[in-house]
Every structure is written in C-alpha cells, then in structure tokens.
Design a protein around this motif. Structure first.
Motif, PDB file in Angstrom:
ATOM      1  N   GLU A  51       0.713  -1.252  -0.012  1.00  0.00           N
ATOM      2  CA  GLU A  51       0.085   0.078  -0.207  1.00  0.00           C
ATOM      3  C   GLU A  51       0.870   1.218   0.079  1.00  0.00           C
ATOM      4  O   GLU A  51       1.825   1.387   0.572  1.00  0.00           O
ATOM      5  CB  GLU A  51      -0.862   0.084   1.104  1.00  0.00           C
ATOM      6  CG  GLU A  51      -2.169   1.020   1.191  1.00  0.00           C
ATOM      7  CD  GLU A  51      -3.101   0.805   2.279  1.00  0.00           C
ATOM      8  OE1 GLU A  51      -2.920  -0.350   2.879  1.00  0.00           O
ATOM      9  OE2 GLU A  51      -3.913   1.677   2.416  1.00  0.00           O
ATOM     10  N   ASN A  52       0.340   2.279  -0.718  1.00  0.00           N
ATOM     11  CA  ASN A  52       1.328   3.636  -0.754  1.00  0.00           C
ATOM     12  C   ASN A  52       0.137   4.532  -1.003  1.00  0.00           C
ATOM     13  O   ASN A  52      -0.530   4.870  -2.034  1.00  0.00           O
ATOM     14  CB  ASN A  52       2.293   3.448  -1.968  1.00  0.00           C
ATOM     15  CG  ASN A  52       3.013   4.746  -2.030  1.00  0.00           C
ATOM     16  OD1 ASN A  52       2.790   5.572  -1.030  1.00  0.00           O
ATOM     17  ND2 ASN A  52       3.892   4.847  -2.997  1.00  0.00           N
ATOM     18  N   GLY A  53      -0.201   5.227  -0.020  1.00  0.00           N
ATOM     19  CA  GLY A  53      -1.136   6.300  -0.101  1.00  0.00           C
ATOM     20  C   GLY A  53      -2.396   5.837  -0.406  1.00  0.00           C
ATOM     21  O   GLY A  53      -2.837   5.006   0.301  1.00  0.00           O
ATOM     22  N   ARG A  54      -2.942   6.315  -1.541  1.00  0.00           N
ATOM     23  CA  ARG A  54      -4.361   6.018  -2.033  1.00  0.00           C
ATOM     24  C   ARG A  54      -4.293   4.649  -2.853  1.00  0.00           C
ATOM     25  O   ARG A  54      -5.522   4.474  -3.395  1.00  0.00           O
ATOM     26  CB  ARG A  54      -5.076   7.069  -2.549  1.00  0.00           C
ATOM     27  CG  ARG A  54      -5.325   8.297  -1.605  1.00  0.00           C
ATOM     28  CD  ARG A  54      -5.668   9.447  -2.368  1.00  0.00           C
ATOM     29  NE  ARG A  54      -4.984  10.110  -3.312  1.00  0.00           N
ATOM     30  CZ  ARG A  54      -4.811  10.029  -4.728  1.00  0.00           C
ATOM     31  NH1 ARG A  54      -5.451   9.146  -5.027  1.00  0.00           N
ATOM     32  NH2 ARG A  54      -3.893  10.623  -5.197  1.00  0.00           N
ATOM     33  N   ASP A  87      -4.698  11.677 -10.674  1.00  0.00           N
ATOM     34  CA  ASP A  87      -4.381  10.285 -10.956  1.00  0.00           C
ATOM     35  C   ASP A  87      -4.781   9.871 -12.302  1.00  0.00           C
ATOM     36  O   ASP A  87      -4.522   8.536 -12.688  1.00  0.00           O
ATOM     37  CB  ASP A  87      -5.611   9.457 -10.178  1.00  0.00           C
ATOM     38  CG  ASP A  87      -5.004   9.618  -8.485  1.00  0.00           C
ATOM     39  OD1 ASP A  87      -6.134   9.627  -7.483  1.00  0.00           O
ATOM     40  OD2 ASP A  87      -3.848   9.770  -8.139  1.00  0.00           O
TER      41      ASP A  87
END
Lengths: 110, 116
Positions: free
Chosen positions: A55-58, A81
């Motif tokens: 996981e990385n941020g959103r 994004d």
C-alpha cells in the motif's frame, strides 16, 4: 506465449471515489509491477510485488501468483490520478523479461 | 533505483533514413532492455543488451532493422534503420538496479519517433 489480460481497458471515476484494476495471467508469474504513464509519457513505478500486498497512499496492490492475478485499488481518486495504468509481469522462466497488460485508461472527473 | 536518461525525447525523420536513440544509466547495470510502444498500446520487449555481447532479440525484431550497442555498463544505443511510418512509436530503455537482474524494472522517459 505468456499473456497478461488487463481490465478494464478504460475507467471513469468521479473525484473521491475508487475502483480496482485487475490483471489475469495465463501462466505462473514470479513478480508483477504496476506503472502509471503520466501526461509526459513517462512510466512511473507504482508497485513491485513478488507476493502479498503493498500500500502506498491511496493505492494498494495485491499479487497472488498461485491464483494468477494482480489487482490495483485506487481510493479517493484525484484529478491528478488520471492517466494510463499498466501491469507487467515476469514469468518464472522468462529471465528479466516483462510482459505488459494492455493498459487501463483512467479518467478522473470533478 | 536507477535513473535512465534517453536522447532524443522525440524526433521526426523521413522514410528510409536511420535514427539513433541513446540511453544512459546513472549507475552500472547488468542488462538494458529496449521496449516499443505504439500509441496507447502495450509495451513490447524488443531486445536485451548486455555489455560486450550481441543483443538478444525477441520475435519480430531483428539486428539488421534495430541494431543495438552496449559498449559499457551505463550506456546503450538503439538504431532504427530504414525507418518506415510503421516504426512510429515510443521507444523505451529500461534496466534493473545494481549488479543483478532481479527486482523491479525502471524505465527511461521514452523517445517518441515519428516517421513521415
């Protein structure tokens, strides 16, 4: 040859919502990478997984070699994004060769 | 990680001419890989280049059409010979970090070629 099937090919999200991209593999892969191609055409490394989840941020990615798939989850999507997302996988017997999925064109709308 | 710099970032050439693309890594790497991407499609591996040896080409790509040099551990060039409009695409160099071929792959910014 080794196939990587990526879906969906296009995705439209409203800001603040989320969704998932998926890649299915026709053979056992030892690792998967996810990239985003930005507006300048550069490939931005998002994740590299040999197993499990990251996981990385959103963003969150999962890879299941046995079940032959990987996913990329995007939550709370932001306008920046937007872009084309690619998965790419290494087969066990393919040395360092990556086989790319067809890409997912993500558009985030206000 | 490894940073890869490509030159030119974009170019336009006439059919029948040749174009050379350079790739420089900010550290020594074992292999450099060249990929081709047609407009908004998947990337395809063209060849793998190791220092001091001939590049290994994937099906559909040949040494005569796409000669590749790898004179040292930080540099590679890809030449597109007798360019045709069908060669118009983005060419990426890539490599893995350090002295192995494990781990994630890093890409240069790409060289967009348009053949008229």
């Amino acid at each position: 040859g080794d196939q990587v099937e990526q879906s969906p090919s296009a995705l439209s999200l409203h800001e603040g919502t989320g969704s998932a991209l998926r890649c299915n593999f026709t053979t056992t892969m030892r690792a998967v990478q996810w990239f985003r191609k930005n507006s300048r055409g550069s490939l931005i490394n998002l994740f590299y997984l040999a197993s499990g989840t990251k996981e990385n941020g959103r963003l969150k990615s999962a890879f299941d070699s046995k079940e032959r798939y990987s996913t990329l989850h995007i939550r709370d999507a932001q306008l920046e994004d937007s872009g084309t997302y690619f998965c790419a996988a290494e087969a066990n017997n393919a040395g360092a060769k990556l086989t790319f999925g067809g890409g997912t064109r993500l558009t985030v709308r206000p | 990680s490894v940073l890869l710099y490509q030159k030119p970032n974009r170019d336009i050439c006439q059919s029948g001419t040749s174009l050379k693309i350079q790739c420089v890594a900010d550290s020594q790497v074992v292999s450099m890989f060249w990929y081709q991407q047609f407009q908004e499609q998947s990337l395809m591996l063209m060849a793998t280049a190791n220092e001091g040896s001939e590049a290994t080409y994937e099906s559909g790509f040949t040494k005569d059409k796409f000669p590749i040099s790898r004179p040292n551990l930080t540099f590679s060039t890809l030449t597109v010979n007798n360019a045709r409009p069908g060669d118009s695409s983005i060419y990426f160099c890539s490599s893995k970090t350090g002295g192995t071929n494990t781990g994630q792959l890093y890409f240069g910014e790409g060289s967009k070629l348009t053949v008229l």
